[in-house]
Design an enzyme around this catalytic site. Sequence first.
Site, PDB file in Angstrom:
ATOM      1  N   HIS A 307      50.843  54.141  37.517  1.00 41.88           N
ATOM      2  CA  HIS A 307      51.751  55.128  37.968  1.00 41.88           C
ATOM      3  C   HIS A 307      52.960  54.311  38.078  1.00 41.88           C
ATOM      4  O   HIS A 307      53.150  53.110  38.759  1.00 41.88           O
ATOM      5  CB  HIS A 307      51.471  56.024  38.988  1.00 41.88           C
ATOM      6  CG  HIS A 307      52.394  57.219  38.993  1.00 41.88           C
ATOM      7  ND1 HIS A 307      53.535  57.448  39.515  1.00 41.88           N
ATOM      8  CD2 HIS A 307      51.800  58.409  38.346  1.00 41.88           C
ATOM      9  CE1 HIS A 307      53.873  58.401  39.444  1.00 41.88           C
ATOM     10  NE2 HIS A 307      52.945  59.133  38.764  1.00 41.88           N
ATOM     11  N   ASP A 364      45.714  62.319  36.228  1.00 41.48           N
ATOM     12  CA  ASP A 364      45.214  62.723  34.995  1.00 41.48           C
ATOM     13  C   ASP A 364      43.555  62.057  34.811  1.00 41.48           C
ATOM     14  O   ASP A 364      43.046  62.393  33.884  1.00 41.48           O
ATOM     15  CB  ASP A 364      45.823  62.235  33.892  1.00 41.48           C
ATOM     16  CG  ASP A 364      47.156  63.005  33.620  1.00 41.48           C
ATOM     17  OD1 ASP A 364      47.166  64.178  33.811  1.00 41.48           O
ATOM     18  OD2 ASP A 364      48.065  62.329  33.558  1.00 41.48           O
TER      19      ASP A 364
HETATM   20  N1  CMC Z   1      46.156  50.068  31.540  1.00 43.00           N
HETATM   21  C1  CMC Z   1      46.037  48.519  31.596  1.00 43.00           C
HETATM   22  N2  CMC Z   1      47.385  48.002  31.796  1.00 43.00           N
HETATM   23  C2  CMC Z   1      48.552  48.533  32.491  1.00 43.00           C
HETATM   24  C3  CMC Z   1      48.242  50.025  32.585  1.00 43.00           C
HETATM   25  C4  CMC Z   1      47.099  50.529  32.068  1.00 43.00           C
HETATM   26  N3  CMC Z   1      46.906  51.859  32.404  1.00 43.00           N
HETATM   27  N4  CMC Z   1      49.371  50.679  33.231  1.00 43.00           N
HETATM   28  C5  CMC Z   1      50.227  49.612  33.331  1.00 43.00           C
HETATM   29  N5  CMC Z   1      49.494  48.495  32.879  1.00 43.00           N
HETATM   30  C6  CMC Z   1      50.177  47.114  33.055  1.00 43.00           C
HETATM   31  C7  CMC Z   1      51.102  46.889  31.840  1.00 43.00           C
HETATM   32  O1  CMC Z   1      50.748  46.296  30.669  1.00 43.00           O
HETATM   33  C8  CMC Z   1      52.269  45.875  32.741  1.00 43.00           C
HETATM   34  O2  CMC Z   1      51.454  44.792  32.493  1.00 43.00           O
HETATM   35  P1  CMC Z   1      52.519  43.279  32.452  1.00 43.00           P
HETATM   36  O3  CMC Z   1      53.414  43.472  33.824  1.00 43.00           O
HETATM   37  O4  CMC Z   1      51.422  42.247  32.349  1.00 43.00           O
HETATM   38  O5  CMC Z   1      53.263  43.465  31.317  1.00 43.00           O
HETATM   39  C9  CMC Z   1      52.079  46.354  34.121  1.00 43.00           C
HETATM   40  O6  CMC Z   1      50.903  47.026  34.335  1.00 43.00           O
HETATM   41  C10 CMC Z   1      53.153  47.286  34.554  1.00 43.00           C
HETATM   42  O7  CMC Z   1      53.204  48.481  33.667  1.00 43.00           O
HETATM   43  P2  CMC Z   1      54.383  49.275  33.397  1.00 43.00           P
HETATM   44  O8  CMC Z   1      54.178  49.878  31.725  1.00 43.00           O
HETATM   45  O9  CMC Z   1      55.882  48.283  33.113  1.00 43.00           O
HETATM   46  O10 CMC Z   1      54.604  50.258  34.412  1.00 43.00           O
HETATM   47  P3  CMC Z   1      55.375  51.463  34.294  1.00 43.00           P
HETATM   48  O11 CMC Z   1      55.723  52.029  35.403  1.00 43.00           O
HETATM   49  O12 CMC Z   1      56.460  51.381  33.196  1.00 43.00           O
HETATM   50  O13 CMC Z   1      54.395  52.680  33.492  1.00 43.00           O
HETATM   51  C11 CMC Z   1      52.652  54.164  33.255  1.00 43.00           C
HETATM   52  C12 CMC Z   1      53.573  53.703  34.232  1.00 43.00           C
HETATM   53  C13 CMC Z   1      51.943  55.763  33.987  1.00 43.00           C
HETATM   54  C14 CMC Z   1      53.385  54.885  32.004  1.00 43.00           C
HETATM   55  C15 CMC Z   1      51.647  53.061  32.961  1.00 43.00           C
HETATM   56  O14 CMC Z   1      50.839  52.827  34.087  1.00 43.00           O
HETATM   57  C16 CMC Z   1      50.685  53.667  31.827  1.00 43.00           C
HETATM   58  O15 CMC Z   1      50.740  53.750  30.521  1.00 43.00           O
HETATM   59  N6  CMC Z   1      49.270  54.306  32.194  1.00 43.00           N
HETATM   60  C17 CMC Z   1      48.533  54.860  31.323  1.00 43.00           C
HETATM   61  C18 CMC Z   1      48.846  56.382  30.904  1.00 43.00           C
HETATM   62  C19 CMC Z   1      48.579  57.340  32.091  1.00 43.00           C
HETATM   63  O16 CMC Z   1      47.600  57.338  32.817  1.00 43.00           O
HETATM   64  N7  CMC Z   1      49.700  58.481  32.060  1.00 43.00           N
HETATM   65  C20 CMC Z   1      49.607  59.224  33.061  1.00 43.00           C
HETATM   66  C21 CMC Z   1      50.596  59.114  34.304  1.00 43.00           C
HETATM   67  S1  CMC Z   1      50.314  60.282  35.638  1.00 43.00           S
HETATM   68  C22 CMC Z   1      50.763  61.662  35.237  1.00 43.00           C
HETATM   69  C23 CMC Z   1      52.244  61.730  35.125  1.00 43.00           C
HETATM   70  O17 CMC Z   1      52.832  62.249  36.120  1.00 43.00           O
HETATM   71  O18 CMC Z   1      52.730  61.787  33.999  1.00 43.00           O
END
Ligand code: CMC
Length: 429
Positions: A307, A364
């Site tokens: 998140h 989710d």
């Molecule tokens: N599985 C594997 N790796 C992950 C995941 C995941 N679900 N989420 C983040 N990472 C890794 C990402 O690859 C990155 O690694 P590195 O630093 O080595 O490059 C690190 O963690 C930080 O990730 P980020 O993409 O920079 O983080 P963010 O804050 O931009 O993204 C997120 C947040 C929710 C989009 C992301 O965690 C994600 O894609 N999760 C899966 C989709 C999901 O479950 N979404 C629902 C969110 S909750 C409901 C809502 O409010 O929308």
Amino acid sequence: MVEYAELKLDGKVYQLPIIEGTEKERGIDISKLRAESGYITVDTGFKNTGSTQSAITFLDGEKGILRYRGYPIEQLAEKSTFIEVAYLLIYGELPTSAELEAFENDIKAESLVHEDVKTIMQGFPSTAHPMGVLSSLATSLTAFFPESLDPNRSAEKVNMTIIRLLAKIPTLTAWSYTNARGIRANYPDNSLGYVANFLKMMFALPTEDYEIDPVVVDAMDKIFILHADHEQNCSTSTVRIVGSSHANLYASIAAGINALWGPLHGGANQKVIEMLDAILKNGGDTKKFIDKAKDPNDPFRLMGFGHRVYKNFDPRAQILKKSADTILDKLGVDEPEFEIAKQLEEAALHDEYFIKRKLYPNVDFYSGIIMKAIGIPIEMFPVMFSIGRLPGWIAQWKEMRSHNEPIGRPRQIYVGANERDYVPVESRS
Ligand code: CMC
């Protein structure tokens, strides 16, 4: 007394006012920085940018706190109802019983939608994703209420649009579902509460009586409450930014539905179940999927994990994990995905990759298991999220308009070609 942060640029010191919120969150106001210095700030994805000052939802991602208008989400999920939470978010206070009754009656009075909406709906092929259908139908409401095109009308008229949205979105959702199944649409039953009426419109068949199951109603009510607002997330920021151009409320909400559709946001609940089913088909091999998620060369992510704001735990996921146990038990159903989800969570929470990046199950992760158990089809999961988030979007739009916020318009640092002369097509190599 206003405190200032100091920023030194090109030998000159700029004083930037510090803003403090009621929960002692602190931000630096850079709104005049460009005018004074020529510099802008850059923050792709708005990871550290506050877009507004809001009195609706408080969230502390480090401590796992979520409160609507000051009320802890745990108390609201246990003691309140979705319709009461909707009132709280939109009007700022919990309603008295007279206010609640009037609110419910106003919504019931608007629950029918124009019959011509069916013609629009029937134009969609049965392959249409329900999120696309819902956002289109939400926009189509402008055609039936053209006076809503002007969002600068009296507060009373804007409130009518708010009531109509709350009243008609469940009807449109249920109709889009029955339409996709090729079944006659059900009309609202105003003798029922908001959630029971919605479930009846979704699932009642002309061939048999539909029995309201209070366990299912409670489960759906809780899911809606937990999704009702989440401060400046992707879809809410979209609603506010679209509304900031003085686009009407229906159009702003339709934009929010489209933003929510993405698998990184509200579309994740559908993807979680698809992922758990894929693990089941692979003989329950959670390790394989965890390894895939950790592989930097594989775009796969563990859906329902991670998140932007929660870096400890998502309180909504904790509530839903507990209720999944109770609800499956009460319904007497066994969802094999639930077992896989618990195993996946356990494995990920002990894995260095997830620990280091502070990745925990989000809302989710468990919501889909409950929705599947109560019979909601998987492709409708993001639509359920939309119904839940509707009061939050409305409250945030209303707040943005009442603050008379300026049009949302970020800046950029241009990194393209420098000025060059036009070359006629015949002279290009
Ligand atoms: N599985 C594997 N790796 C992950 C995941 C995941 N679900 N989420 C983040 N990472 C890794 C990402 O690859 C990155 O690694 P590195 O630093 O080595 O490059 C690190 O963690 C930080 O990730 P980020 O993409 O920079 O983080 P963010 O804050 O931009 O993204 C997120 C947040 C929710 C989009 C992301 O965690 C994600 O894609 N999760 C899966 C989709 C999901 O479950 N979404 C629902 C969110 S909750 C409901 C809502 O409010 O929308």
